[in-house]
Write a protein that holds these residues in place. Structure first.
Motif, PDB file in Angstrom:
ATOM      1  N   ARG A 219      13.451  55.372  -4.131  1.00  0.00           N
ATOM      2  CA  ARG A 219      13.513  54.137  -3.810  1.00  0.00           C
ATOM      3  C   ARG A 219      14.698  53.492  -3.034  1.00  0.00           C
ATOM      4  N   ILE A 220      15.901  54.351  -3.019  1.00  0.00           N
ATOM      5  CA  ILE A 220      16.895  53.906  -2.493  1.00  0.00           C
ATOM      6  C   ILE A 220      16.717  54.060  -0.873  1.00  0.00           C
ATOM      7  N   ALA A 221      17.082  52.697  -0.156  1.00  0.00           N
ATOM      8  CA  ALA A 221      16.511  52.858   1.292  1.00  0.00           C
ATOM      9  C   ALA A 221      17.955  52.990   2.195  1.00  0.00           C
ATOM     10  N   LYS A 222      17.885  54.394   2.645  1.00  0.00           N
ATOM     11  CA  LYS A 222      19.313  54.842   3.098  1.00  0.00           C
ATOM     12  C   LYS A 222      19.294  54.476   4.781  1.00  0.00           C
ATOM     13  N   SER A 223      20.428  54.326   5.188  1.00  0.00           N
ATOM     14  CA  SER A 223      20.648  54.031   6.545  1.00  0.00           C
ATOM     15  C   SER A 223      21.079  55.092   7.320  1.00  0.00           C
ATOM     16  N   LEU A 224      20.397  55.523   8.242  1.00  0.00           N
ATOM     17  CA  LEU A 224      21.127  56.761   9.000  1.00  0.00           C
ATOM     18  C   LEU A 224      21.108  56.215  10.391  1.00  0.00           C
TER      19      LEU A 224
ATOM     20  N   VAL B 245       9.265  47.993  -4.239  1.00  0.00           N
ATOM     21  CA  VAL B 245      10.636  47.657  -4.171  1.00  0.00           C
ATOM     22  C   VAL B 245      11.336  48.634  -3.601  1.00  0.00           C
ATOM     23  N   VAL B 246      12.300  48.258  -2.873  1.00  0.00           N
ATOM     24  CA  VAL B 246      13.438  49.341  -2.268  1.00  0.00           C
ATOM     25  C   VAL B 246      14.607  48.703  -2.514  1.00  0.00           C
ATOM     26  N   TYR B 247      15.954  49.484  -2.367  1.00  0.00           N
ATOM     27  CA  TYR B 247      17.007  48.995  -2.590  1.00  0.00           C
ATOM     28  C   TYR B 247      18.167  49.638  -1.576  1.00  0.00           C
ATOM     29  N   PRO B 248      18.328  48.667  -0.506  1.00  0.00           N
ATOM     30  CA  PRO B 248      19.364  49.290   0.462  1.00  0.00           C
ATOM     31  C   PRO B 248      20.840  48.884   0.046  1.00  0.00           C
ATOM     32  N   ALA B 249      21.884  49.312   0.369  1.00  0.00           N
ATOM     33  CA  ALA B 249      23.283  48.963   0.321  1.00  0.00           C
ATOM     34  C   ALA B 249      23.240  47.560   0.730  1.00  0.00           C
TER      35      ALA B 249
ATOM     36  N   ARG C  12      29.496  50.244  -3.601  1.00  0.00           N
ATOM     37  CA  ARG C  12      29.440  49.651  -4.924  1.00  0.00           C
ATOM     38  C   ARG C  12      28.201  48.486  -4.996  1.00  0.00           C
ATOM     39  N   SER C  13      27.437  48.617  -3.892  1.00  0.00           N
ATOM     40  CA  SER C  13      26.413  47.512  -3.877  1.00  0.00           C
ATOM     41  C   SER C  13      24.862  48.006  -3.436  1.00  0.00           C
ATOM     42  N   ALA C  14      23.948  47.068  -3.813  1.00  0.00           N
ATOM     43  CA  ALA C  14      22.442  47.436  -3.484  1.00  0.00           C
ATOM     44  C   ALA C  14      21.902  45.838  -3.448  1.00  0.00           C
ATOM     45  N   VAL C  15      20.932  45.872  -2.925  1.00  0.00           N
ATOM     46  CA  VAL C  15      20.008  44.599  -2.853  1.00  0.00           C
ATOM     47  C   VAL C  15      18.705  44.915  -3.140  1.00  0.00           C
ATOM     48  N   LYS C  16      17.858  44.166  -4.025  1.00  0.00           N
ATOM     49  CA  LYS C  16      16.408  44.459  -4.181  1.00  0.00           C
ATOM     50  C   LYS C  16      15.503  43.685  -3.413  1.00  0.00           C
ATOM     51  N   LEU C  17      14.537  44.530  -2.613  1.00  0.00           N
ATOM     52  CA  LEU C  17      13.986  44.077  -1.426  1.00  0.00           C
ATOM     53  C   LEU C  17      12.589  44.619  -1.336  1.00  0.00           C
ATOM     54  N   THR C  18      11.565  43.974  -0.914  1.00  0.00           N
ATOM     55  CA  THR C  18      10.161  44.803  -0.758  1.00  0.00           C
ATOM     56  C   THR C  18      10.351  45.326   0.618  1.00  0.00           C
ATOM     57  N   PRO C  19       9.650  46.207   1.018  1.00  0.00           N
ATOM     58  CA  PRO C  19       9.946  46.811   2.373  1.00  0.00           C
ATOM     59  C   PRO C  19       9.711  45.905   3.370  1.00  0.00           C
TER      60      PRO C  19
ATOM     61  N   GLU D  84      10.185  42.563   3.034  1.00  0.00           N
ATOM     62  CA  GLU D  84      11.556  41.621   3.436  1.00  0.00           C
ATOM     63  C   GLU D  84      12.544  42.350   4.164  1.00  0.00           C
ATOM     64  N   LEU D  85      12.594  43.727   3.736  1.00  0.00           N
ATOM     65  CA  LEU D  85      13.498  44.610   4.371  1.00  0.00           C
ATOM     66  C   LEU D  85      13.584  44.512   5.888  1.00  0.00           C
ATOM     67  N   TYR D  86      12.262  44.941   6.309  1.00  0.00           N
ATOM     68  CA  TYR D  86      11.816  44.881   7.770  1.00  0.00           C
ATOM     69  C   TYR D  86      12.162  43.392   8.326  1.00  0.00           C
ATOM     70  N   SER D  87      11.926  42.322   7.805  1.00  0.00           N
ATOM     71  CA  SER D  87      12.190  40.949   8.450  1.00  0.00           C
ATOM     72  C   SER D  87      13.819  40.803   8.205  1.00  0.00           C
ATOM     73  N   LEU D  88      14.340  41.050   7.494  1.00  0.00           N
ATOM     74  CA  LEU D  88      15.557  40.760   7.244  1.00  0.00           C
ATOM     75  C   LEU D  88      16.483  41.582   8.156  1.00  0.00           C
ATOM     76  N   ALA D  89      16.268  42.618   8.554  1.00  0.00           N
ATOM     77  CA  ALA D  89      16.973  43.770   9.201  1.00  0.00           C
ATOM     78  C   ALA D  89      16.613  43.432  10.679  1.00  0.00           C
ATOM     79  N   ASN D  90      15.785  42.492  11.175  1.00  0.00           N
ATOM     80  CA  ASN D  90      15.180  42.170  12.469  1.00  0.00           C
ATOM     81  C   ASN D  90      14.935  43.561  13.082  1.00  0.00           C
ATOM     82  N   CYS D  91      14.161  44.214  12.364  1.00  0.00           N
ATOM     83  CA  CYS D  91      13.493  45.785  12.917  1.00  0.00           C
ATOM     84  C   CYS D  91      12.659  45.479  14.151  1.00  0.00           C
ATOM     85  N   LYS D  92      12.879  46.738  15.084  1.00  0.00           N
ATOM     86  CA  LYS D  92      11.995  46.517  16.352  1.00  0.00           C
ATOM     87  C   LYS D  92      10.562  47.052  15.851  1.00  0.00           C
TER      88      LYS D  92
END
Length: 157
Positions: free
Chosen positions: A42-47, A120-124, A129-136, A138-146
């Motif tokens: 569930r940790i949403a890692k950024s590559l 629910v997933v948890y990106p940094a 030392r941080s994380a934020v609880k989001l639905t996928p 919400e993450l898509y929208s907040l990240a302005n994904c292509k």
């Protein structure tokens, strides 16, 4: 500085109250899962990668890795990860806290399909030392994904 930039970005979008800051490191998938109290997947890692000198970010589940054949088929390029210095320069966050919030302009962000299996997933959130609880979604929208993409495969056990 990076945490503050990411947190301010989420505050401005109405999601700042979901950010958690820990007394322990969350710099790796395993450490983040322990700090959050969830499974590593569930940790949403950024590559982060570079295609023709342009940075991209792929956010994926913690239990997957890039499938080079899928990546090449999707992007018509070989997967070339950014160096730690390039991550700082191109993305605006340092390794261990890389996230799509408050990043530099010009970075295309994609979400891997591996995240869709979770509610629910948890990106940094900008530091190690941080994380934020989001639905996928919400993450898509907040990240302005292509777009959603399928370029990963499960890690071997």
């Amino acid at each position: 500085m990076s945490f503050e930039k990411a947190k301010e970005y989420l505050d401005n979008k109405g999601f700042g109250e979901r950010v958690k800051h820990f007394d322990v490191s969350s710099a790796t998938v395993e450490l983040a899962a322990k700090a959050v109290g969830t499974e590593a997947a569930r940790i949403a890692k950024s590559l982060t990668f570079k295609i023709d000198e342009k940075p991209i970010m792929i956010i994926a589940a913690g239990d997957v890795k890039i499938d080079n054949q899928k990546y090449k088929a999707h992007f018509s390029a070989k997967a070339k990860m950014l160096s730690p210095e390039e991550v700082d320069n191109f993305i605006g966050h340092s390794i261990g806290g890389v996230c799509p919030f408050g990043i530099n302009d010009g970075v295309d962000v994609y979400l891997d399909e591996s995240l869709k299996r979770f509610d629910v997933v948890y990106p940094a959130c900008g530091d190690a030392r941080s994380a934020v609880k989001l639905t996928p979604d919400e993450l898509y929208s907040l990240a302005n994904c292509k777009s959603w993409i399928d370029v990963c495969k499960l890690l071997e056990a």
